[in-house]
Write an enzyme that holds these catalytic residues in place. Structure first.
Site: not given
Ligand code: NI
Length: 165
Positions: A53, A93
């Site tokens: 991420q 998220c």
């Molecule tokens: Ni996530």
């Protein structure tokens, strides 16, 4: 420590879909990554963050489901050893700023992982922590919560949302 940019699914979908590689050597580079990820996680007020991420395709993830932000767990090369039971709850998220959904997860998981010194550890997680751990481990394989969600909606449609991972 430094903040890292969190990739967003709208602009960085290809990167978020890639599978991360194991960490071979846990060195200061990895420890700096962990420190930066923690700062980034707390800045974003999230409960979990995975290295892909922030654009690093390595099997590294963090979770902290505590209210007072003192429950940080660092997971390097994590593997799920055991899954037990089932829970269904809302999930978000940090890479999807305007989407939430219902995801079924195991109620309990047992995970083997390395810590920042390279030692192997076992973590038994239950409930919300188990959910957060599963969500982050999925990121390491390019799996996103939208793939598993039984419904998806905009956060403004629901008042009972939890923090994002
Ligand atoms: Ni996530």
């Amino acid at each position: 420590m430094a903040l890292r940019r969190i990739l967003n699914e709208r602009t960085d979908a290809a990167a978020l879909r890639r599978k991360s590689r194991p960490v071979d050597i846990i060195n200061n580079h990895i420890r700096t990554l962990l420190d930066d990820m923690a700062e980034t996680l707390y800045d974003a007020d999230g409960v979990g963050l995975a290295a892909p991420q922030v654009g690093v395709l390595r099997r590294v993830a963090l979770v902290d489901v505590s209210e007072d932000r003192t429950g940080l767990i660092e997971l390097i090369n994590p593997e799920i050893l055991e899954r037990e039971g089932e829970q269904s709850d809302l999930e978000g998220c940090l890479s999807f700023t305007d989407l939430n959904g219902t995801v079924v997860r195991p109620q309990r998981v047992r995970v083997r992982h390395q810590d920042r010194d390279g030692a192997w550890q076992e973590l038994s997680a239950e409930g919300y922590l188990a959910r957060a751990v599963c969500h982050e481990l999925d990121h390491l394989d390019g799996v996103l919560f939208v793939d598993l969600a039984t419904d998806l909606f905009h956060p403004s449609e629901r008042a009972d949302l939890k923090k994002e991972a």
